[in-house]
Motif scaffolding. Structure first.
Motif, PDB file in Angstrom:
ATOM      1  N   GLU A  75       0.826  -1.200   0.000  1.00  7.71           N
ATOM      2  CA  GLU A  75       0.000   0.000   0.000  1.00  7.71           C
ATOM      3  C   GLU A  75       0.867   1.259   0.000  1.00  7.71           C
ATOM      4  N   ARG A  76       1.998   1.198   0.649  1.00  8.98           N
ATOM      5  CA  ARG A  76       2.949   2.316   0.640  1.00  8.98           C
ATOM      6  C   ARG A  76       3.429   2.578  -0.786  1.00  8.98           C
ATOM      7  N   GLY A  77       3.791   1.503  -1.491  1.00  6.64           N
ATOM      8  CA  GLY A  77       4.222   1.645  -2.872  1.00  6.64           C
ATOM      9  C   GLY A  77       3.108   2.143  -3.779  1.00  6.64           C
ATOM     10  N   ALA A  78       1.889   1.644  -3.557  1.00  6.34           N
ATOM     11  CA  ALA A  78       0.756   2.067  -4.376  1.00  6.34           C
ATOM     12  C   ALA A  78       0.448   3.544  -4.162  1.00  6.34           C
ATOM     13  N   LEU A  79       0.568   4.021  -2.921  1.00  8.15           N
ATOM     14  CA  LEU A  79       0.319   5.436  -2.645  1.00  8.15           C
ATOM     15  C   LEU A  79       1.373   6.305  -3.329  1.00  8.15           C
ATOM     16  N   PHE A  80       2.643   5.930  -3.200  1.00  9.14           N
ATOM     17  CA  PHE A  80       3.698   6.679  -3.890  1.00  9.14           C
ATOM     18  C   PHE A  80       3.415   6.733  -5.387  1.00  9.14           C
ATOM     19  N   THR A  81       3.095   5.596  -5.970  1.00 11.52           N
ATOM     20  CA  THR A  81       2.873   5.517  -7.414  1.00 11.52           C
ATOM     21  C   THR A  81       1.718   6.402  -7.842  1.00 11.52           C
ATOM     22  N   GLN A  82       0.598   6.324  -7.150  1.00 13.82           N
ATOM     23  CA  GLN A  82      -0.566   7.087  -7.589  1.00 13.82           C
ATOM     24  C   GLN A  82      -0.376   8.580  -7.363  1.00 13.82           C
ATOM     25  N   GLU A  83       0.276   8.969  -6.284  1.00 16.19           N
ATOM     26  CA  GLU A  83       0.455  10.396  -6.036  1.00 16.19           C
ATOM     27  C   GLU A  83       1.481  10.996  -6.989  1.00 16.19           C
ATOM     28  N   PHE A  84       2.559  10.295  -7.215  1.00 20.31           N
ATOM     29  CA  PHE A  84       3.631  10.795  -8.070  1.00 20.31           C
ATOM     30  C   PHE A  84       3.184  10.937  -9.521  1.00 20.31           C
ATOM     31  N   THR A  85       2.305  10.039  -9.974  1.00 17.42           N
ATOM     32  CA  THR A  85       1.961  10.018 -11.394  1.00 17.42           C
ATOM     33  C   THR A  85       0.536  10.444 -11.735  1.00 17.42           C
ATOM     34  N   ILE A  86      -0.409  10.445 -10.767  1.00 17.46           N
ATOM     35  CA  ILE A  86      -1.808  10.693 -11.140  1.00 17.46           C
ATOM     36  C   ILE A  86      -2.536  11.633 -10.187  1.00 17.46           C
ATOM     37  N   THR A  87      -2.733  11.208  -8.935  1.00 13.78           N
ATOM     38  CA  THR A  87      -3.696  11.900  -8.085  1.00 13.78           C
ATOM     39  C   THR A  87      -3.260  13.311  -7.708  1.00 13.78           C
ATOM     40  N   CYS A  88      -1.963  13.522  -7.523  1.00 12.95           N
ATOM     41  CA  CYS A  88      -1.516  14.888  -7.229  1.00 12.95           C
ATOM     42  C   CYS A  88      -1.754  15.807  -8.417  1.00 12.95           C
ATOM     43  N   ASN A  89      -1.689  15.261  -9.633  1.00 18.20           N
ATOM     44  CA  ASN A  89      -1.960  16.078 -10.814  1.00 18.20           C
ATOM     45  C   ASN A  89      -3.372  16.642 -10.787  1.00 18.20           C
ATOM     46  N   SER A  90      -4.337  15.832 -10.345  1.00 19.03           N
ATOM     47  CA  SER A  90      -5.716  16.331 -10.267  1.00 19.03           C
ATOM     48  C   SER A  90      -5.825  17.454  -9.232  1.00 19.03           C
ATOM     49  N   TYR A  91      -5.066  17.338  -8.167  1.00 21.74           N
ATOM     50  CA  TYR A  91      -5.027  18.393  -7.144  1.00 21.74           C
ATOM     51  C   TYR A  91      -4.404  19.664  -7.699  1.00 21.74           C
ATOM     52  N   PHE A  92      -3.294  19.526  -8.433  1.00 23.55           N
ATOM     53  CA  PHE A  92      -2.639  20.702  -9.011  1.00 23.55           C
ATOM     54  C   PHE A  92      -3.614  21.479  -9.893  1.00 23.55           C
ATOM     55  N   LEU A  93      -4.367  20.746 -10.727  1.00 14.91           N
ATOM     56  CA  LEU A  93      -5.299  21.390 -11.643  1.00 14.91           C
ATOM     57  C   LEU A  93      -6.430  22.098 -10.908  1.00 14.91           C
ATOM     58  N   ALA A  94      -7.061  21.379  -9.973  1.00 17.02           N
ATOM     59  CA  ALA A  94      -8.184  21.971  -9.240  1.00 17.02           C
ATOM     60  C   ALA A  94      -7.737  23.199  -8.450  1.00 17.02           C
ATOM     61  N   LYS A  95      -6.627  23.102  -7.778  1.00 14.74           N
ATOM     62  CA  LYS A  95      -6.133  24.218  -6.963  1.00 14.74           C
ATOM     63  C   LYS A  95      -5.806  25.430  -7.828  1.00 14.74           C
TER      64      LYS A  95
END
Length: 588
Positions: free
Chosen positions: A456-476
């Motif tokens: 789960e630690r690896g999955a969180l790193f992967t999703q934040e680094f490549t996908i989910t943080c991008n959605s945050y950057f756009l919305a913000k």
């Protein structure tokens, strides 16, 4: 769209009824003639103009180059039946990933032996490379247009088709309808305009309850090394980094010139994409002002905007590998771009397939890269600095569990996690790696972080680094503009894996349909999501009749698309120190 109408229509809008070809309309684009097919099973019959050429064949000197519009006139009627797809490839690790999501919980807990290196070994010999799929061609810059017959036959569309070709696209006192453009996902290495999406119900229902309707457009764009080769040496020899982005841009320019002939309004274009398609939109929005992005689309819907940052060292290594593999397969020395361009397509297809197949677990090797021009910096950094098109409205979206599919099931200890980070950030200093592994994602599994296991630690790193943080950057970023034209939702229907939402975006009424995670599609959620999309394209406001209000992204408010908590507004889980660190990009 009233929900009761939605259910009734879906039951009858899933199959086309044969119509004599001689009665079907032919549209004259000045350089090509394209004939429609008709789906008359919908309450509002749909015309589909398939495989319309929007770019000259990207072969010869145009291989690895920016695309150009069609240069020839073809007077033969194209009935759209010869589907063309761009050359495809698949990383070998994907077979392991699909096995995991087929039996999600059991597979994750029992997987102990497969490694990234052994998973790719079987695909690295020439004999194991499959022949291209039917319809595969480098000459693949084609698009589809789906338009309700009612709109195609409108007075506005008829008026536009009566204008000289060089005046098409000019608006009259009457107006056309909104245009919804779909960019497919697939890691920038596979996918095509038709494989993921059947837009029939989405388009037909856009006319329900007095709505004006939408026109749907889906273009192909080049993939793998054909569309995303990069490096300073590659550019010095005349190659175009991010050719795939320019393919998409050329399709958007085509829409500006020709969509009025179908009844569309070129001033109301919504660009929608998932995964790599959404990541592409991320780049178009943050392209320099000189590219005048908002003249091509005014709204964006980014579903799981995926991007694997590619460093200069990675670009160089990939280009060097391309030349090396090409030399081995051609049995001669290939050291220049000119020589690559001279290779037969079949051999270059094998080079692309080999390189993608051996990608590190969870990655695809190719994708958008900084080029100093269209992509002067990572899109997140551009948003942080205010360097983006403020005139666009945005819906940023992501799924609940984006990282599971891309995370090696054998990641069971801190050493494996450290290797994951190092492979994703090959240029990072030891101090940077230590900060990421010990401070941002420390090996702490007591519930104080959003993970309880190493996987789960690896999955969180992967999703934040490549996908989910991008959605945050756009919305913000867009919430911070004067108009605050930003919304965000999280698709949390269990299991909420990457791409699970595609089955909802293009739901056509079959509630036995399975998404990637194996879940049966929930018609209520699909109805709400499709309402959001259509209403946003039409009015700029995502809304679903009879369901909770979708608030703008202010103070981190996110709409939860979930079976048990549909419409609940939650705090954005992506507003966290980890995402803020990734956006600042001090790790580069």
């Amino acid at each position: 769209m009233a929900f009761i109408n939605f259910i009734v229509w879906l039951a009858v809008c899933t199959s086309a009824i044969a119509v004599p070809e001689s009665t079907l309309p032919i549209i004259d684009l000045g350089y090509a003639l394209n004939q429609a097919t008709l789906n008359s099973s919908c309450p509002y019959p749909l015309l589909t103009f398939s495989n319309i050429r929007f770019g000259a064949p990207p072969v010869g000197d145009l291989r690895f180059a920016a695309p150009i519009p069609p240069q020839t006139v073809n007077t033969t009627v194209n009935n759209g039946q010869q589907t063309v797809i761009c050359p495809q490839a698949t990383p070998t690790w994907a077979s392991t990933a699909y096995a995991i999501v087929d039996g999600l919980t059991a597979a994750i807990s029992s997987a102990t032996s497969t490694t990234a290196s052994s998973a790719t070994a079987s695909a690295t010999s020439k004999s194991s490379i499959p022949a291209p799929a039917a319809g595969t061609s480098e000459d693949c810059l084609f698009l589809d247009v789906v338009v309700p017959q009612k709109i195609y036959d409108s007075s506005y569309a008829i008026e536009q088709r009566a204008l000289p070709t060089n005046q098409s696209g000019e608006l009259s006192e009457s107006k056309g309808v909104p245009v919804l453009v779909w960019l497919y996902g697939g890691g920038y290495i596979f996918g095509d305009k038709q494989s993921q999406a059947n837009p029939s119900t989405l388009v037909a229902n856009s006319l329900a309850d007095g709505h004006e309707g939408v026109i749907y457009v889906a273009p192909n764009y080049r993939l793998g090394l054909f569309g995303w080769q990069a490096s300073s040496a590659f550019e010095a020899e005349g190659g175009t980094t991010n050719a795939g982005l320019f393919d998409q841009r050329l399709a958007l320019e085509w829409i500006q010139k020709y969509i009025s002939l179908f009844g569309g309004d070129p001033s109301r274009v919504t660009l929608m994409g998932e995964s790599a398609g959404a990541g592409s939109i991320f780049h178009h929005i943050t392209a320099p002002a000189s590219y005048n992005t908002s003249s091509l689309f005014t709204k964006g819907i980014t579903q799981s905007p995926a991007l694997e940052p590619i460093t200069d060292a990675q670009k160089t290594a990939t280009y060097d590998e391309t030349l090396l593999v090409a030399s081995k397969l051609a049995n001669t020395s290939i050291t220049t771009l000119e020589q690559l361009r001279a290779l037969p397509f079949e051999l270059l297809y094998e080079v692309n397939f080999y390189i993608v197949a051996t990608s590190y677990y969870g990655t695809f090797t190719f994708g958008p890269a900084i080029d100093g021009s269209y992509v002067p910096a990572l899109p997140g950094m551009r948003l942080l600095n205010g360097s983006f098109d403020h005139n666009i409205s945005i819906i940023a979206a992501r799924n609940e569990n984006e990282g599971i599919f891309f995370t090696n099931p054998t990641l069971q200890n801190s050493s494996a996690f450290d290797s994951l980070v190092q492979n994703n950030l090959p240029d990072a200093t030891p101090e940077t790696i230590a900060y990421i592994t010990n401070v941002l994602y420390p090996p702490v599994f007591n519930g104080s972080y959003p993970y309880l296991t190493q996987f789960e630690r690896g999955a969180l790193f992967t999703q934040e680094f490549t996908i989910t943080c991008n959605s945050y950057f756009l919305a913000k970023a867009f919430a911070g503009t004067e108009s605050g034209k930003a919304w965000k939702y999280i698709f949390a229907v269990p299991p909420g894996l990457h791409s699970d939402d595609i089955a909802y975006t293009f739901f056509n009424g079959d509630t036995s349909t399975l998404n990637l995670g194996g879940g049966v599609v929930n018609a209520t959620i699909a109805n709400v999501l499709q309402d959001f999309i259509v209403n946003f394209a039409e009015s700029g406001q995502p809304a679903a009749s009879g369901y909770p209000h979708f608030p703008k992204y202010e103070e981190g408010r996110v709409y939860n698309l979930n079976v048990t908590e549909l419409g609940k507004v939650i705090e954005d889980p992506d507003d966290n120190p980890r995402c803020n660190y990734w956006q600042a990009a001090s790790w580069l």
